[in-house]
Design a protein around this motif. Structure first.
Motif, PDB file in Angstrom:
ATOM      1  N   ILE A  39      45.807  40.724  23.443  1.00  0.00           N
ATOM      2  CA  ILE A  39      44.386  40.695  23.153  1.00  0.00           C
ATOM      3  C   ILE A  39      43.668  41.667  24.078  1.00  0.00           C
ATOM      4  O   ILE A  39      43.712  41.532  25.310  1.00  0.00           O
ATOM      5  CB  ILE A  39      43.791  39.282  23.345  1.00  0.00           C
ATOM      6  N   TYR A  40      43.019  42.654  23.502  1.00  0.00           N
ATOM      7  CA  TYR A  40      42.230  43.603  24.281  1.00  0.00           C
ATOM      8  C   TYR A  40      40.814  43.047  24.385  1.00  0.00           C
ATOM      9  O   TYR A  40      40.052  43.046  23.423  1.00  0.00           O
ATOM     10  CB  TYR A  40      42.236  44.981  23.613  1.00  0.00           C
ATOM     11  N   GLY A  41      40.505  42.536  25.583  1.00  0.00           N
ATOM     12  CA  GLY A  41      39.215  41.895  25.762  1.00  0.00           C
ATOM     13  C   GLY A  41      38.895  41.721  27.223  1.00  0.00           C
ATOM     14  O   GLY A  41      39.106  42.619  28.033  1.00  0.00           O
ATOM     15  N   ASN A  42      38.398  40.523  27.574  1.00  0.00           N
ATOM     16  CA  ASN A  42      38.000  40.239  28.933  1.00  0.00           C
ATOM     17  C   ASN A  42      38.313  38.769  29.221  1.00  0.00           C
ATOM     18  O   ASN A  42      37.815  37.882  28.527  1.00  0.00           O
ATOM     19  CB  ASN A  42      36.502  40.514  29.093  1.00  0.00           C
ATOM     20  N   PRO A  43      39.147  38.483  30.228  1.00  0.00           N
ATOM     21  CA  PRO A  43      39.556  37.097  30.497  1.00  0.00           C
ATOM     22  C   PRO A  43      38.381  36.148  30.761  1.00  0.00           C
ATOM     23  O   PRO A  43      38.419  34.983  30.350  1.00  0.00           O
ATOM     24  CB  PRO A  43      40.445  37.230  31.739  1.00  0.00           C
ATOM     25  N   LYS A  44      37.336  36.639  31.454  1.00  0.00           N
ATOM     26  CA  LYS A  44      36.189  35.770  31.740  1.00  0.00           C
ATOM     27  C   LYS A  44      35.458  35.384  30.455  1.00  0.00           C
ATOM     28  O   LYS A  44      35.071  34.229  30.269  1.00  0.00           O
ATOM     29  CB  LYS A  44      35.233  36.474  32.706  1.00  0.00           C
ATOM     30  N   ILE A  45      35.269  36.365  29.571  1.00  0.00           N
ATOM     31  CA  ILE A  45      34.591  36.087  28.302  1.00  0.00           C
ATOM     32  C   ILE A  45      35.457  35.160  27.451  1.00  0.00           C
ATOM     33  O   ILE A  45      34.956  34.221  26.812  1.00  0.00           O
ATOM     34  CB  ILE A  45      34.284  37.390  27.555  1.00  0.00           C
ATOM     35  N   ALA A  46      36.762  35.414  27.452  1.00  0.00           N
ATOM     36  CA  ALA A  46      37.674  34.571  26.678  1.00  0.00           C
ATOM     37  C   ALA A  46      37.631  33.121  27.180  1.00  0.00           C
ATOM     38  O   ALA A  46      37.611  32.174  26.387  1.00  0.00           O
ATOM     39  CB  ALA A  46      39.092  35.115  26.775  1.00  0.00           C
ATOM     40  N   THR A  47      37.602  32.949  28.498  1.00  0.00           N
ATOM     41  CA  THR A  47      37.548  31.604  29.072  1.00  0.00           C
ATOM     42  C   THR A  47      36.235  30.912  28.730  1.00  0.00           C
ATOM     43  O   THR A  47      36.215  29.709  28.420  1.00  0.00           O
ATOM     44  CB  THR A  47      37.718  31.685  30.605  1.00  0.00           C
ATOM     45  N   TYR A  48      35.137  31.664  28.753  1.00  0.00           N
ATOM     46  CA  TYR A  48      33.835  31.091  28.390  1.00  0.00           C
ATOM     47  C   TYR A  48      33.873  30.575  26.949  1.00  0.00           C
ATOM     48  O   TYR A  48      33.427  29.456  26.665  1.00  0.00           O
ATOM     49  CB  TYR A  48      32.739  32.141  28.553  1.00  0.00           C
ATOM     50  N   HIS A  49      34.393  31.393  26.036  1.00  0.00           N
ATOM     51  CA  HIS A  49      34.491  30.978  24.633  1.00  0.00           C
ATOM     52  C   HIS A  49      35.398  29.757  24.494  1.00  0.00           C
ATOM     53  O   HIS A  49      35.064  28.807  23.768  1.00  0.00           O
ATOM     54  CB  HIS A  49      35.035  32.132  23.785  1.00  0.00           C
ATOM     55  N   MET A  75      46.369  38.303  27.411  1.00  0.00           N
ATOM     56  CA  MET A  75      44.975  38.727  27.464  1.00  0.00           C
ATOM     57  C   MET A  75      44.871  39.926  28.401  1.00  0.00           C
ATOM     58  O   MET A  75      45.002  39.788  29.619  1.00  0.00           O
ATOM     59  CB  MET A  75      44.086  37.583  27.952  1.00  0.00           C
ATOM     60  N   LEU A  76      44.655  41.108  27.825  1.00  0.00           N
ATOM     61  CA  LEU A  76      44.595  42.328  28.623  1.00  0.00           C
ATOM     62  C   LEU A  76      43.152  42.599  29.026  1.00  0.00           C
ATOM     63  O   LEU A  76      42.259  42.695  28.166  1.00  0.00           O
ATOM     64  CB  LEU A  76      45.171  43.499  27.830  1.00  0.00           C
ATOM     65  N   ALA A  77      42.921  42.730  30.320  1.00  0.00           N
ATOM     66  CA  ALA A  77      41.574  43.006  30.827  1.00  0.00           C
ATOM     67  C   ALA A  77      41.208  44.461  30.531  1.00  0.00           C
ATOM     68  O   ALA A  77      41.677  45.378  31.197  1.00  0.00           O
ATOM     69  CB  ALA A  77      41.512  42.733  32.327  1.00  0.00           C
ATOM     70  N   SER A  78      40.380  44.671  29.504  1.00  0.00           N
ATOM     71  CA  SER A  78      40.059  46.024  29.046  1.00  0.00           C
ATOM     72  C   SER A  78      38.930  46.664  29.839  1.00  0.00           C
ATOM     73  O   SER A  78      38.783  47.884  29.831  1.00  0.00           O
ATOM     74  CB  SER A  78      39.662  45.992  27.563  1.00  0.00           C
ATOM     75  N   PHE A  79      38.111  45.851  30.499  1.00  0.00           N
ATOM     76  CA  PHE A  79      37.008  46.368  31.319  1.00  0.00           C
ATOM     77  C   PHE A  79      36.630  45.296  32.333  1.00  0.00           C
ATOM     78  O   PHE A  79      36.956  44.121  32.181  1.00  0.00           O
ATOM     79  CB  PHE A  79      35.809  46.753  30.449  1.00  0.00           C
ATOM     80  N   ASP A  80      35.916  45.711  33.398  1.00  0.00           N
ATOM     81  CA  ASP A  80      35.590  44.801  34.488  1.00  0.00           C
ATOM     82  C   ASP A  80      34.143  44.338  34.488  1.00  0.00           C
ATOM     83  O   ASP A  80      33.797  43.373  35.185  1.00  0.00           O
ATOM     84  CB  ASP A  80      35.881  45.477  35.842  1.00  0.00           C
ATOM     85  N   GLU A  81      33.277  45.009  33.747  1.00  0.00           N
ATOM     86  CA  GLU A  81      31.851  44.697  33.787  1.00  0.00           C
ATOM     87  C   GLU A  81      31.559  43.275  33.303  1.00  0.00           C
ATOM     88  O   GLU A  81      32.226  42.761  32.415  1.00  0.00           O
ATOM     89  CB  GLU A  81      31.055  45.691  32.932  1.00  0.00           C
ATOM     90  N   ARG A  99      33.211  47.909  21.804  1.00  0.00           N
ATOM     91  CA  ARG A  99      33.587  49.326  21.806  1.00  0.00           C
ATOM     92  C   ARG A  99      34.592  49.634  22.915  1.00  0.00           C
ATOM     93  O   ARG A  99      35.562  50.363  22.700  1.00  0.00           O
ATOM     94  CB  ARG A  99      32.338  50.190  21.965  1.00  0.00           C
ATOM     95  N   LYS A 100      34.368  49.067  24.105  1.00  0.00           N
ATOM     96  CA  LYS A 100      35.261  49.345  25.230  1.00  0.00           C
ATOM     97  C   LYS A 100      36.661  48.789  24.985  1.00  0.00           C
ATOM     98  O   LYS A 100      37.663  49.442  25.322  1.00  0.00           O
ATOM     99  CB  LYS A 100      34.684  48.735  26.509  1.00  0.00           C
ATOM    100  N   ALA A 101      36.726  47.601  24.404  1.00  0.00           N
ATOM    101  CA  ALA A 101      38.037  47.023  24.100  1.00  0.00           C
ATOM    102  C   ALA A 101      38.774  47.877  23.073  1.00  0.00           C
ATOM    103  O   ALA A 101      39.978  48.127  23.200  1.00  0.00           O
ATOM    104  CB  ALA A 101      37.872  45.597  23.579  1.00  0.00           C
ATOM    105  N   LEU A 102      38.050  48.331  22.051  1.00  0.00           N
ATOM    106  CA  LEU A 102      38.670  49.161  21.019  1.00  0.00           C
ATOM    107  C   LEU A 102      39.114  50.501  21.595  1.00  0.00           C
ATOM    108  O   LEU A 102      40.191  51.009  21.254  1.00  0.00           O
ATOM    109  CB  LEU A 102      37.701  49.364  19.862  1.00  0.00           C
ATOM    110  N   GLN A 103      38.295  51.077  22.479  1.00  0.00           N
ATOM    111  CA  GLN A 103      38.653  52.360  23.085  1.00  0.00           C
ATOM    112  C   GLN A 103      39.945  52.249  23.891  1.00  0.00           C
ATOM    113  O   GLN A 103      40.835  53.094  23.783  1.00  0.00           O
ATOM    114  CB  GLN A 103      37.511  52.840  23.980  1.00  0.00           C
TER     115      GLN A 103
END
Length: 353
Positions: A39-49, A75-81, A99-103
């Motif tokens: 999963i190209y995303g963000n672990p913090k956002i994934a945990t929130y969901h 879960m691949l951390a695609s960005f840190d922001e 967009r950042k995850a897709l990039q």
């Protein structure tokens, strides 16, 4: 093929249903038996969901695709922001996170770090790309509809229908049917632009179909959309080329009894997406159905394997020992000339006894 396919999945708009359908899809451990998901995303956002939706699907956090574990949801951390999650409200931040995850996913795809890409729902880009040489195909069950033009205002469609473009799109569709869907001798129907025969049918579409037919592709039409679908002609073809969005989307969503999938033919990589938007109206409410994403994953895996099986014999072809005879009888069976189609009361093809 015994090796599990490595499937990358982008998280989509972070204020939509992307994480919900991803986490729900992989609640079923059987999904991990058929593929290795990244999963190209963000672990913090994934945990929130996951917490907000009271889901328990576990995932393993990785920093690069090479570290993906074959038996886990990675879960691949695609960005840190930091990105604030606001369920149901599309924001510039949520779109930028998509967009950042897709990039990052596209960069890894070019480097061969996984096999296929599945995109979770995002707000579609309605700005047409003049340099896009691909072909959008929507498919579900036994229906496949491709679009000759995409995301164009209706007033601009006619000007963008050219003979060269139709020839190119039909050839892309024909190749995809053979290579991606393993249809041996595909039959393609082409829809008319106008509800009554006009200059586009006479001067552009019909000559283009003649050129395509001369290259050995079984292509038929142009058919008016109302007669074509109203009389069930679509059952006699492997795919349909529509001229513009609504002409293809409306019958597709009506005829597809299961969740549809979209893909773009003409790319060297397999990329699919559910025929679904981010569904902001139900985001965060636990109502999203993961079946759409599962179908997109199944389709990507099938197409990837189909391409391998199709390409293998072509790499070392046997010498041709005989001349293959074209199935002219089949061609005659389904052919309806443009000038006759508009006059005919019952254009449905007759079945052989």
């Amino acid at each position: 093929m015994d090796k599990k396919i490595r499937v990358a999945i982008t998280h989509g708009d972070t204020n939509g249903i992307g994480y919900e359908i991803i986490l729900k899809a992989f609640e079923d451990s059987g999904m991990l038996e058929m593929c290795t998901p990244i999963i190209y995303g963000n672990p913090k956002i994934a945990t929130y969901h996951r917490n907000a939706l009271q889901l328990e699907t576990p995932f393993s956090i990785i920093s690069k695709a090479e570290d993906a574990h074959p038996d886990k949801l990675n879960m691949l951390a695609s960005f840190d922001e930091e990105v604030k999650v606001e369920f149901g409200s599309p924001t510039p931040e949520s779109a930028e996170a998509a967009r950042k995850a897709l990039q990052r996913a596209k960069e890894d795809l070019k480097n061969g770090l996984y096999d296929v890409l599945v995109q979770a729902p995002v707000v579609p880009n309605r700005t047409p790309d003049a340099n896009d040489k691909s072909l959008l195909i929507m498919f579900a069950d036994d229906i496949r509809i491709a679009l000759a033009t995409n995301h164009l205002p209706l007033k601009d469609v006619a000007a963008n229908i050219t003979a060269d473009k139709l020839v190119e799109k039909c050839r892309l569709l024909h190749t995809s049917l053979k290579r991606d869907f393993r249809i041996n001798n595909p039959r393609i129907a082409v829809l008319a632009l106008n509800p009554q025969p006009g200059a586009e049918e006479e001067n552009i579409i019909t000559p283009a179909l003649k050129t395509i037919e001369e290259s050995g592709i079984q292509v038929y039409g142009p058919f008016t959309a109302d007669d074509f679908f109203g009389n069930g002609l679509h059952y006699g073809f492997d795919a349909i080329l529509a001229m513009y969005d609504d002409q293809g989307n409306v019958p597709f969503k009506t005829l597809a009894t299961e969740f549809g999938v979209k893909m773009k033919a003409g790319f060297p990589f397999v990329i699919t997406t559910p025929d679904q938007d981010p569904s902001f109206d139900i985001a965060g409410k636990g109502k999203a159905d993961p079946a759409s994403l599962r179908h997109a994953i199944y389709a990507a895996i099938d197409i990837f394997r189909n391409r391998i099986h199709y390409d293998e014999p072509l790499a070392n072809p046997l010498p041709k020992l005989y001349h293959e005879k074209r199935e002219d009888g089949e061609k005659t069976r389904f052919a309806i000339k443009a000038k006759d189609q508009f006059k005919r009361e019952d254009p449905a093809p007759k079945e052989d006894n």
